[in-house]
Write a protein that holds these residues in place. Structure first.
Motif, mmCIF file in Angstrom:
data_model
loop_
_atom_site.group_PDB
_atom_site.id
_atom_site.type_symbol
_atom_site.label_atom_id
_atom_site.label_comp_id
_atom_site.label_asym_id
_atom_site.label_seq_id
_atom_site.Cartn_x
_atom_site.Cartn_y
_atom_site.Cartn_z
ATOM 1 N N TYR A 8 0.826 -1.215 0.000
ATOM 2 C CA TYR A 8 0.000 0.000 0.000
ATOM 3 C C TYR A 8 0.858 1.262 0.000
ATOM 4 N N THR A 9 1.958 1.273 0.789
ATOM 5 C CA THR A 9 2.776 2.494 0.851
ATOM 6 C C THR A 9 3.307 2.824 -0.536
ATOM 7 N N GLU A 53 9.281 -3.937 -7.295
ATOM 8 C CA GLU A 53 8.811 -4.858 -6.251
ATOM 9 C C GLU A 53 9.599 -6.173 -6.383
ATOM 10 N N ALA A 108 2.907 -7.571 3.413
ATOM 11 C CA ALA A 108 1.780 -7.642 4.344
ATOM 12 C C ALA A 108 0.470 -7.198 3.697
ATOM 13 N N SER A 109 0.560 -6.281 2.713
ATOM 14 C CA SER A 109 -0.680 -5.661 2.218
ATOM 15 C C SER A 109 -1.641 -6.662 1.575
ATOM 16 N N THR A 132 -3.407 -8.949 4.904
ATOM 17 C CA THR A 132 -3.946 -8.372 6.143
ATOM 18 C C THR A 132 -5.375 -8.836 6.423
ATOM 19 N N GLY A 133 -5.889 -8.378 7.584
ATOM 20 C CA GLY A 133 -7.296 -8.604 7.883
ATOM 21 C C GLY A 133 -8.175 -7.669 7.064
ATOM 22 N N GLN A 171 -8.866 -4.640 7.751
ATOM 23 C CA GLN A 171 -9.645 -3.737 8.606
ATOM 24 C C GLN A 171 -9.056 -2.325 8.512
ATOM 25 N N ALA A 230 15.199 -4.270 -5.575
ATOM 26 C CA ALA A 230 16.193 -3.188 -5.546
ATOM 27 C C ALA A 230 17.354 -3.699 -4.699
ATOM 28 N N ASP A 269 14.816 -4.886 3.851
ATOM 29 C CA ASP A 269 16.065 -5.655 3.811
ATOM 30 C C ASP A 269 17.248 -4.702 4.017
ATOM 31 N N ARG A 308 -1.726 -1.163 11.886
ATOM 32 C CA ARG A 308 -2.779 -0.254 11.401
ATOM 33 C C ARG A 308 -2.501 0.242 9.980
ATOM 34 N N VAL A 314 -3.440 -0.749 6.966
ATOM 35 C CA VAL A 314 -4.414 -0.718 5.871
ATOM 36 C C VAL A 314 -4.926 0.717 5.684
#
Ligand SMILES: Cc1cc2nc3c(=O)[nH]c(=O)nc-3n(C[C@H](O)[C@H](O)[C@H](O)COP(=O)(O)OP(=O)(O)OC[C@H]3O[C@@H](n4cnc5c(N)ncnc54)[C@H](O)[C@@H]3O)c2cc1C
Length: 427
Positions: A38-39, A58, A66-67, A70-71, A73, A208, A241, A367, A369
């Motif tokens: 997301y970032t 990427e 993680a994106s 996730t849950g 939420q 990268a 990394d 947090r 998301v």
């Protein structure tokens, strides 16, 4: 019963993604971005929409961090309550910071609407149920502080909470109607597709490997190519990394795991979160749960420090389901999956300028998301020349955690301690 061999529910149900290329050869750009969560994708979308040329690299695939795990939420707020944040950050930044973290629902659901992202977006609120008298007081305080600032926050008593969640195991809680939930992998893919439509070039399987000065620009090398850029945004969070020395030592990656049933028949599922809320409770090692669009029940919580989680690792999640919804005993999990949540020592997300033209945001403490798309946009604005004082978030110096090699041992001990405290505290 512990079952579940199908891997991630999100992989099975996500909106399809068009294939992304690998980087081959050399490119130039105004902004190079590392990380396709997301970032990174929100930063790419904001920078490209503002007219910058953007290249995103990427390591694996969009949503492989993680994106995509996730849950889903989307929860406004941080560990600290609004009054605490205003005391910590002062009369000028404090209220702006509180307003910003309260706005993450508008940010996420605004992006979804504007870019027509197909991701099971549901904005029906979040419940935080309390496990004890102590945490009920905490929840009342939190609710009151947000309500005083005009948020649609309501205290929910035990009986009403029982109706909304479908369990009598909590003492009461609060409802935040700014919140909601999304299919997280579809949301991530949708952000990437919107960034591409805005002109960003996105490359996967393109880690990268090295970042170095190249005259007045930066040179980012991958395995089969390189990018020369005026500015670089690093959006690698819990998967950071060695690209930027010391950055990985600013966050402690913890493992969070989820499991999901198959769609529940009406006679089993009708009472559970019947109004479409998502929920996460006040345990120190919290239980977070919701239904998906097809009526599956998802349960999430802390898991062992391992990347390769097996069905047997879902034993705590099984216990959570059996405790809250005892009539689901014997209904097996069909899916299980997990990933890294990046925690920080001060429990705050961090936004750093690492060098002139190199920026990062990370450490969302579970947090992300809501926060990662917001901070991704702020990063794009900073790169475009906005002054740090003009964004409602503190820009701090990077500080690797002292004694970092021991953090995992300390974290393991803390998890055991928190589990014991939670067990003792539940009323
Ligand atoms: C199981 C689980 C459940 C969660 N539930 C919630 C929730 O319900 N609500 C909530 O708000 N938050 C939740 N979180 C946290 C949230 O998912 C994260 O905070 C958020 O997704 C972080 O997004 P990001 O883009 O910063 O990082 P990521 O999505 O982790 O993306 C980082 C990307 O960087 C890539 N990368 C790393 N190094 C390089 C390199 N050198 N070159 C190129 N690419 C690189 C990685 O491959 C990865 O794709 C959860 C996390 C997990 C693991």
């Amino acid at each position: 019963m512990v079952d579940g061999t199908k891997g991630s529910l999100w992989d099975a149900t996500a909106a399809r993604s068009t294939p992304w290329p690998e980087l081959k050869g050399e490119l130039g750009a105004d902004v190079a971005i590392v990380g396709g969560g997301y970032t990174g994708c929100a930063a790419a979308l904001a920078a490209a929409s503002a007219g910058a040329s953007v290249v995103l690299l990427e390591s694996h695939d969009i949503g492989r961090g993680a994106s995509g795990l996730t849950g889903g939420q989307v929860i406004p707020g941080l560990k600290y309550d609004p009054d605490e944040l205003e005391a910590m950050f002062g009369a000028e930044l404090g209220p702006r910071l509180v307003a910003a973290i309260g706005s993450v629902g508008d940010e996420v659901f605004g992006l979804i609407e504007k870019h027509r992202i197909d991701c099971e977006a549901t904005r029906k609120g979040w419940l935080q149920p309390a496990i004890s008298a102590r945490t009920l007081d905490m929840v009342k305080r939190r609710c009151d502080q947000w309500a005083r600032r005009g948020a649609p926050a309501t205290f929910v008593d035990r009986a009403r909470l029982g109706e909304l969640i479908g369990t009598d195991r909590y003492l009461g809680g609060w409802e935040d109607r700014r919140a909601g939930h999304v299919q997280p992998l579809s949301f991530n893919r949708g952000l990437a597709a919107a960034a591409r439509r805005a002109g960003a070039e996105i490359f996967v399987r393109s880690p990268a490997r090295q970042l170095a000065r190249d005259g007045s620009r930066w040179l980012l090398r991958s395995d089969s190519g390189a990018v020369r850029a005026n500015a670089v945004i690093i959006g690698t969070n819990g998967y950071t990394d060695a690209l930027w020395p010391g950055l990985s030592r600013t966050v402690v990656p913890m493992i969070s795991m989820q499991a999901a049933t198959e769609p529940l028949p009406a006679e089993l599922g009708a009472r559970i979160l019947s109004q479409g809320h998502c929920a996460s409770d006040t345990r120190r090692l919290l239980w977070y749960y919701r239904r998906d669009a097809a009526g599956r029940l998802l349960m999430g919580g802390r898991a062992p420090f391992r990347e390769n989680l097996g069905p047997a690792d879902a034993v705590n999640l099984r216990a959570a389901v059996d405790t809250l919804f005892p009539w689901l005993r014997g209904v097996p999990f069909a899916y299980h999956w997990g990933g890294r949540v990046a925690m920080t020592k001060d429990h705050l997300p961090h936004l750093h300028q690492l060098a002139p033209g190199v920026w990062t945001a990370l450490g969302y403490n579970g947090r992300g998301v809501g926060l990662a798309p917001l901070l991704g946009r702020y990063l794009a604005e900073l790169v475009a020349g906005k002054r740090p004082d003009d964004i409602p978030f503190p820009v701090t110096a990077m500080r690797p955690i002292f004694g970092y090699p021991f953090t995992r041992t300390v974290a393991r001990a803390l998890i055991r301690y928190y589990r014991m405290r939670d067990r003792l505290e539940v009323e």
